[in-house]
Design an enzyme around this catalytic site. Structure first.
Site, PDB file in Angstrom:
ATOM      1  CG  LEU A 172      11.016   9.763 -29.127  1.00 45.69           C
ATOM      2  CD1 LEU A 172      11.894   8.857 -28.272  1.00 45.69           C
ATOM      3  CD2 LEU A 172      10.052   8.935 -29.960  1.00 45.69           C
ATOM      4  CD  GLU A 173       5.173  10.308 -26.819  1.00 49.18           C
ATOM      5  OE1 GLU A 173       4.534   9.284 -26.514  1.00 49.18           O
ATOM      6  OE2 GLU A 173       5.765  10.434 -27.917  1.00 49.18           O
TER       7      GLU A 173
END
Length: 514
Positions: free
Chosen positions: A320-321
């Site tokens: 996930l960013e």
């Protein structure tokens, strides 16, 4: 001397006209809500601090007056620059009414830009944002009519175009950690995210400003191991304690989200066999063994559940960013953190990796897409939602899978006997002739040779050289009535059009040939 202050003492450090950098994760994740409520109360009681400029890299809020909405009072802020606005509905309203200057920049750009400010550099040079609404040749990220400032300009070197995002001055950093010692050293051991807290603290200190942190508890001097200090006390001016601090709006605390222990997924993370799971299963079929993958909000987050059910989780590297590597992404308002993560790193470093080509695949949501393959996730019906990390991720991944239902508002469907049944068609078209705002450029993807797939619950499309091509339809779906007649444009229909795999519509783990 301890840096621990009362809430009133800390908020009094913020002055009229200050520029504030606020970090967090949306849905109350890493949200310094106690600190923000103190600033709000001070303004409502005294009219100060007023005329603030607010920067936030991720979505900040809970749609219930928290996060950035603590600042959503007329006169309290004059300008907001944020990547994602959905969580702060009252601030959205001020922007739509032209009561504040409002801008959207990509989340990765903002986390990297604050690091450039910390280093005293003039700005950030990147390709991220080209040919989207943040491109200075398009909208420059401006949200409303009163927003006139140019936050970036086009930069060309060796015939290649880049965007130069300009640095700016910062006066105050506001962020949240888990614990602080008397010297102000901050740890994040009970958090699900690291955010860009270190860079924002460094930037503000090098601008001569004030750094304020909210924590759940104080520990004795030396009570935090040096390698566990996320932000060193030399950068911190004030610490405020909130013993009631929650991990997020949804979750009080879960050790499997902070990585302190491993465990099974809670019952609330069960994914029923509905149209959303159809899309998550079909998107998972696009993955290859060993792929490094980013999963976006909504349906894409469900790909993690599909992989786990199919026994293939260890074959794919999810991320996930926000800085998460490994694990299974939490869904709903807890999206951005993950169960059983392998690593939680600084958000800025995660975007560096993404931007440099670290992602093999991105699975993201679409709100609408058009005949050119342009995708919009950032603005609907003239309401600003922002993009979060969408632009960084979608432009820089090796290949992209966009997911979304065919129509919206009122759509009712069910999966039965390996087929899709449309019980009631949605009233809003999502496959349109021209998107309202370009968050992802189809023509630019064709130019760079990036493979793009669009997965809906009833049909699959790919971005071809000639435009958007229909390649698959769901069993039980009528091509003309259920697909072509509810589109805003006429797609290319593949001569090899096939039926989607029936197991996508059955309540069984999908067999993935990775």
């Amino acid at each position: 001397m301890s840096k621990c202050m009362s809430l009133e003492e800390a908020v009094n450090l913020v002055k009229d006209g200050d520029s504030l950098w606020l970090s967090g994760g949306g849905g109350g994740i890493n949200d310094p809500g106690y600190l923000l409520s103190g600033l709000e109360k001070r303004f409502l009681d005294t009219g100060s601090p007023a005329g603030l400029t607010l920067y936030h890299s991720a979505g900040i809020g809970d749609k219930q007056g928290g996060g950035a909405d603590h600042f959503a009072h007329k006169g309290m802020v004059r300008k907001v620059v944020g990547s994602h606005w959905t969580w702060s509905v009252n601030m959205q309203k001020l922007a739509m009414e032209n009561q504040i200057e409002a801008y959207v920049l990509p989340q990765g750009v903002m986390t990297q830009l604050v690091r450039e400010i910390a280093a005293g550099r003039p700005g950030l040079i990147t390709k991220t944002g080209l040919h989207t609404f943040v491109d200075p040749r398009v909208e420059g990220g401006r949200v409303n009519e009163c927003s006139k400032e140019e936050l970036s300009f086009l930069f060309t070197k060796d015939v290649n175009d880049y965007i130069f995002y300009k640095s700016f001055h910062l006066d105050v950093a506001l962020f949240r950690g888990s614990a602080a010692d008397e010297d102000g050293n901050i740890s994040f051991e009970d958090e699900g995210l690291m955010t860009e807290a270190l860079s924002q603290a460094q930037a503000v200190k090098n601008c001569g400003g004030v750094v304020i942190c909210q924590v759940k508890r104080m520990v004795e001097r030396g009570g935090i191991r040096p390698d566990c200090v996320a932000v060193p006390g030399i950068l911190v001016d004030a610490v405020v304690v909130d013993s009631r601090q929650r991990m997020s709006m949804k979750t009080e605390y879960d050790e499997t989200l902070s990585g302190k222990k491993r465990g099974g997924l809670p019952e609330s993370e069960y994914m029923p066999q509905d149209n959303r799971k159809v899309m998550a299963k079909r998107a998972a079929m696009e993955l290859k063994r060993g792929d490094i993958v980013n999963l976006g909000f909504g349906v894409p987050a469900g790909v993690g559940k599909v992989l786990e059910e199919s026994g293939c989780q260890s074959c794919i590297h999810l991320s996930l960013e926000q800085g998460i590597i490994g694990g299974v992404p939490a869904t709903g308002t807890d999206f951005g953190i993950a169960y059983n993560p392998q690593a939680i790193i600084c958000e800025t470093n995660q975007f560096d990796w993404y931007d440099g080509g670290g992602l093999d695949v991105a699975v993201l949501s679409f709100a609408e897409f058009d005949r050119q393959g342009n995708v919009n996730v950032s603005k609907f019906n003239h309401v600003v939602n922002g993009v979060g990390g969408f632009i960084n991720i979608s432009q820089n991944a090796g290949r992209v899978v966009f997911t979304g239902t065919f129509t919206a508002v009122g759509l009712r469907e069910e999966c039965k006997e390996g087929r899709l049944q449309i019980l009631q068609e949605g009233r809003v078209q999502k496959l349109v002739d021209t998107v309202e705002q370009v968050s992802f450029s189809g023509p630019y993807a064709r130019q760079t040779g990036q493979p793009v797939l669009f997965v809906t619950e009833r049909a699959v499309f790919r971005l071809a050289d000639e435009g958007v091509e229909l390649t698959e339809i769901a069993p039980g779906i009528d091509l003309q009535k259920d697909v072509l007649d509810v589109m805003g444009f006429e797609p290319i229909v593949s001569r090899y059009l096939k039926v989607m795999d029936p197991q996508l519509f059955q309540d069984i783990p999908v067999k993935l040939n990775l």
